[in-house]
Design a protein around this motif. Structure first.
Motif, PDB file in Angstrom:
ATOM      1  N   ALA A 123       0.807  -1.228   0.000  1.00 34.78           N
ATOM      2  CA  ALA A 123       0.000   0.000   0.000  1.00 34.78           C
ATOM      3  C   ALA A 123       0.835   1.270   0.000  1.00 34.78           C
ATOM      4  CB  ALA A 123      -0.929   0.010   1.214  1.00 34.78           C
ATOM      5  N   MET A 124       2.111   1.145   0.337  1.00 32.24           N
ATOM      6  CA  MET A 124       2.953   2.321   0.494  1.00 32.24           C
ATOM      7  C   MET A 124       4.293   2.142  -0.222  1.00 32.24           C
ATOM      8  SD  MET A 124       1.081   4.243   2.622  1.00 32.24           S
ATOM      9  CE  MET A 124       2.177   5.420   3.422  1.00 32.24           C
ATOM     10  N   GLU A 125       4.953   3.268  -0.468  1.00 26.80           N
ATOM     11  CA  GLU A 125       6.277   3.279  -1.093  1.00 26.80           C
ATOM     12  C   GLU A 125       7.331   3.642  -0.056  1.00 26.80           C
ATOM     13  OE1 GLU A 125       7.105   2.493  -4.063  1.00 26.80           O
ATOM     14  OE2 GLU A 125       5.319   2.649  -5.322  1.00 26.80           O
ATOM     15  N   PRO A 126       8.411   2.859   0.062  1.00 28.54           N
ATOM     16  CA  PRO A 126       9.491   3.231   0.988  1.00 28.54           C
ATOM     17  C   PRO A 126      10.162   4.528   0.553  1.00 28.54           C
ATOM     18  CG  PRO A 126       9.688   0.941   0.266  1.00 28.54           C
ATOM     19  CD  PRO A 126       8.683   1.594  -0.626  1.00 28.54           C
ATOM     20  N   VAL A 127      10.500   5.359   1.524  1.00 27.23           N
ATOM     21  CA  VAL A 127      11.240   6.590   1.245  1.00 27.23           C
ATOM     22  C   VAL A 127      12.657   6.471   1.788  1.00 27.23           C
ATOM     23  CG1 VAL A 127      11.381   9.080   1.645  1.00 27.23           C
ATOM     24  CG2 VAL A 127       9.168   8.005   1.251  1.00 27.23           C
ATOM     25  N   VAL A 128      12.759   6.197   3.088  1.00 30.68           N
ATOM     26  CA  VAL A 128      14.085   6.076   3.688  1.00 30.68           C
ATOM     27  C   VAL A 128      13.967   5.419   5.058  1.00 30.68           C
ATOM     28  CG1 VAL A 128      13.981   8.379   4.733  1.00 30.68           C
ATOM     29  CG2 VAL A 128      16.202   7.344   4.271  1.00 30.68           C
ATOM     30  N   ASN A 129      14.942   4.586   5.380  1.00 31.39           N
ATOM     31  CA  ASN A 129      15.063   4.028   6.720  1.00 31.39           C
ATOM     32  C   ASN A 129      15.799   5.065   7.555  1.00 31.39           C
ATOM     33  OD1 ASN A 129      15.303   2.445   8.984  1.00 31.39           O
ATOM     34  ND2 ASN A 129      16.212   0.686   7.941  1.00 31.39           N
ATOM     35  N   VAL A 130      15.159   5.599   8.565  1.00 31.18           N
ATOM     36  CA  VAL A 130      15.710   6.724   9.309  1.00 31.18           C
ATOM     37  C   VAL A 130      16.754   6.284  10.335  1.00 31.18           C
ATOM     38  CG1 VAL A 130      15.164   8.607  10.897  1.00 31.18           C
ATOM     39  CG2 VAL A 130      13.654   8.129   8.961  1.00 31.18           C
ATOM     40  N   MET A 298      19.831   5.154  19.423  1.00 28.90           N
ATOM     41  CA  MET A 298      19.565   4.807  18.031  1.00 28.90           C
ATOM     42  C   MET A 298      20.743   5.200  17.143  1.00 28.90           C
ATOM     43  SD  MET A 298      15.541   5.851  17.629  1.00 28.90           S
ATOM     44  CE  MET A 298      15.253   4.589  16.381  1.00 28.90           C
ATOM     45  N   VAL A 299      20.771   4.605  15.957  1.00 25.62           N
ATOM     46  CA  VAL A 299      21.835   4.864  14.987  1.00 25.62           C
ATOM     47  C   VAL A 299      21.216   5.314  13.669  1.00 25.62           C
ATOM     48  CG1 VAL A 299      23.776   3.863  13.717  1.00 25.62           C
ATOM     49  CG2 VAL A 299      23.277   3.087  16.051  1.00 25.62           C
ATOM     50  N   ALA A 300      21.724   6.389  13.087  1.00 23.60           N
ATOM     51  CA  ALA A 300      21.215   6.870  11.800  1.00 23.60           C
ATOM     52  C   ALA A 300      21.465   5.825  10.709  1.00 23.60           C
ATOM     53  CB  ALA A 300      21.894   8.187  11.423  1.00 23.60           C
ATOM     54  N   VAL A 301      20.492   5.666   9.824  1.00 25.93           N
ATOM     55  CA  VAL A 301      20.628   4.713   8.716  1.00 25.93           C
ATOM     56  C   VAL A 301      20.753   5.459   7.392  1.00 25.93           C
ATOM     57  CG1 VAL A 301      19.632   2.754   7.489  1.00 25.93           C
ATOM     58  CG2 VAL A 301      19.316   2.955   9.956  1.00 25.93           C
ATOM     59  N   GLY A 302      19.663   6.055   6.921  1.00 30.67           N
ATOM     60  CA  GLY A 302      19.688   6.731   5.626  1.00 30.67           C
ATOM     61  C   GLY A 302      19.740   5.740   4.478  1.00 30.67           C
ATOM     62  N   GLY A 303      20.241   6.190   3.340  1.00 28.93           N
ATOM     63  CA  GLY A 303      20.303   5.330   2.153  1.00 28.93           C
ATOM     64  C   GLY A 303      19.170   5.614   1.193  1.00 28.93           C
ATOM     65  N   THR A 304      19.018   4.752   0.220  1.00 29.67           N
ATOM     66  CA  THR A 304      18.036   4.949  -0.847  1.00 29.67           C
ATOM     67  C   THR A 304      16.703   4.280  -0.506  1.00 29.67           C
ATOM     68  OG1 THR A 304      18.608   2.909  -2.030  1.00 29.67           O
ATOM     69  CG2 THR A 304      19.943   4.874  -2.500  1.00 29.67           C
ATOM     70  N   PRO A 305      15.645   4.619  -1.262  1.00 31.17           N
ATOM     71  CA  PRO A 305      14.374   3.905  -1.090  1.00 31.17           C
ATOM     72  C   PRO A 305      14.524   2.404  -1.329  1.00 31.17           C
ATOM     73  CG  PRO A 305      14.005   5.948  -2.290  1.00 31.17           C
ATOM     74  CD  PRO A 305      15.496   5.780  -2.178  1.00 31.17           C
TER      75      PRO A 305
END
Length: 331
Positions: A123-130, A298-305
């Motif tokens: 139902a949704m599109e990934p944007v970013v793992n925060v 917590m640890v920052a992740v980031g990256g692509t969709p």
């Protein structure tokens, strides 16, 4: 002569039409407005003041400044975050309604028999793992085990009934406990609580000997000598707690982490997803944000969709197998 006049009239009409078309083409279309051109709402499926809410507000503040727009945080609680998830899925796919998701919402809840089979991954599109966080296996000081190996040996002896507390039945915390039993070949009784705080109170009070909890919930108590830490569920040792062994050091391949990210409704235009991904990554790269995440355990992740989509896919399959094998349902 009549035909000449008719020809000139037709020419003038045609010329006027060409000019009109050219003028229309020069007027910016409403659909061509730059993104964002108005305020953005982040839907959070958990109560104000919790970790997910705090993360949404902290990132939202900086994100709004970078995008030069206001970010509104809206808490829609209930059904383990699914009330917010379904509201987000019904929103216009224009980038103005963002859903903050937890790993439980996208990799555990879709497999539950009572979840109405609502699957965020479709139902949704990934944007970013925060950001991600490990879980810690904490024990009461009087438990006669000071490591994962000793705990397993104790469990196999069956000289005492072992139990472990978690923040709920359909949580990564629960799955971590079930995985440990599977890897170790022993049994424990799962005790679900409505939140980590209640399980920590019972650990301190001697009602339970073990629990799986977030670093912020149990590490201060361990530092004060009130409980002890036996292991961390991340693949490798957690950088902020280097003296706590990873459970994978005893059982190779053991890994379960919690993470929080952003998703948008299906069919949201790719340029919008790209813009949000880029801007969230920029926020996560700042020293201020990383320092704040450290304090939250917590640890920052980031990256692509696609990175986020891949992580969800791996955990969706692995956790789905566990949910079905254990017959886990919602509380």
């Amino acid at each position: 002569m009549i035909s000449d006049r008719l020809f000139r009239v037709k020419a003038r009409i045609l010329g006027a039409a060409v000019v009109a078309v050219a003028l229309v083409a020069m007027v910016p279309s409403a659909k061509a407005q730059p993104y964002p051109s108005r305020s953005i709402t982040i839907l959070v499926g958990y109560s104000a003041g919790g970790q997910a809410d705090a993360l949404a507000r902290t990132i939202g503040k900086q994100l709004g400044e970078n995008l030069k727009t206001s970010i509104v945080i809206e808490n829609k609680t209930g059904a383990n975050g699914m009330i917010a998830a379904q509201a987000a899925a019904r929103a216009e796919p224009d980038g103005y309604t963002i859903l903050m998701v937890t790993d439980a919402m996208v990799t555990i809840d879709p497999h539950l028999a009572t979840s109405n089979h609502f699957d965020l991954s479709t139902a949704m599109e990934p944007v970013v793992n925060v950001a991600w966080s490990p879980l810690l296996l904490a024990a009461a000081n009087n438990l006669p085990a000071n490591s994962v190996a000793e705990l397993v040996a104790l469990g196999k002896q069956k000289t005492q009934n072992l139990s472990f507390g978690t923040s709920g039945s359909s949580t990564p915390h629960r799955l971590a406990g079930e995985m440990l039993q599977k890897y170790g070949g022993f049994t424990m009784t799962h005790i679900p609580y409505k939140g980590t705080a209640a399980s920590v109170n019972d650990l301190l009070g001697g009602q339970i000997p073990l629990l799986f909890g977030a670093p912020t919930a149990v590490e201060p108590l361990a530092a004060a000598g009130k409980i002890k830490l036996l292991g961390v569920t991340s693949e490798k040792r957690y950088a902020l707690l280097p003296n706590v062994p990873a459970i994978s050091e005893t059982f190779a391949g053991f890994k379960i982490i919690s993470y929080i990210g952003f998703m948008l409704p299906k069919t949201t235009p790719t340029p919008v997803i790209t813009t949000l991904n880029k801007e969230v990554n920029a926020v996560l790269a700042t020293d201020t944000m990383r320092a704040w995440l450290d304090k939250q355990g917590m640890v920052a992740v980031g990256g692509t969709p696609d990175d986020f989509k891949r992580q969800i896919g791996i955990d969706y399959q692995a956790r789905g197998e566990l949910v079905r094998a254990l017959g886990i349902t919602t509380e």
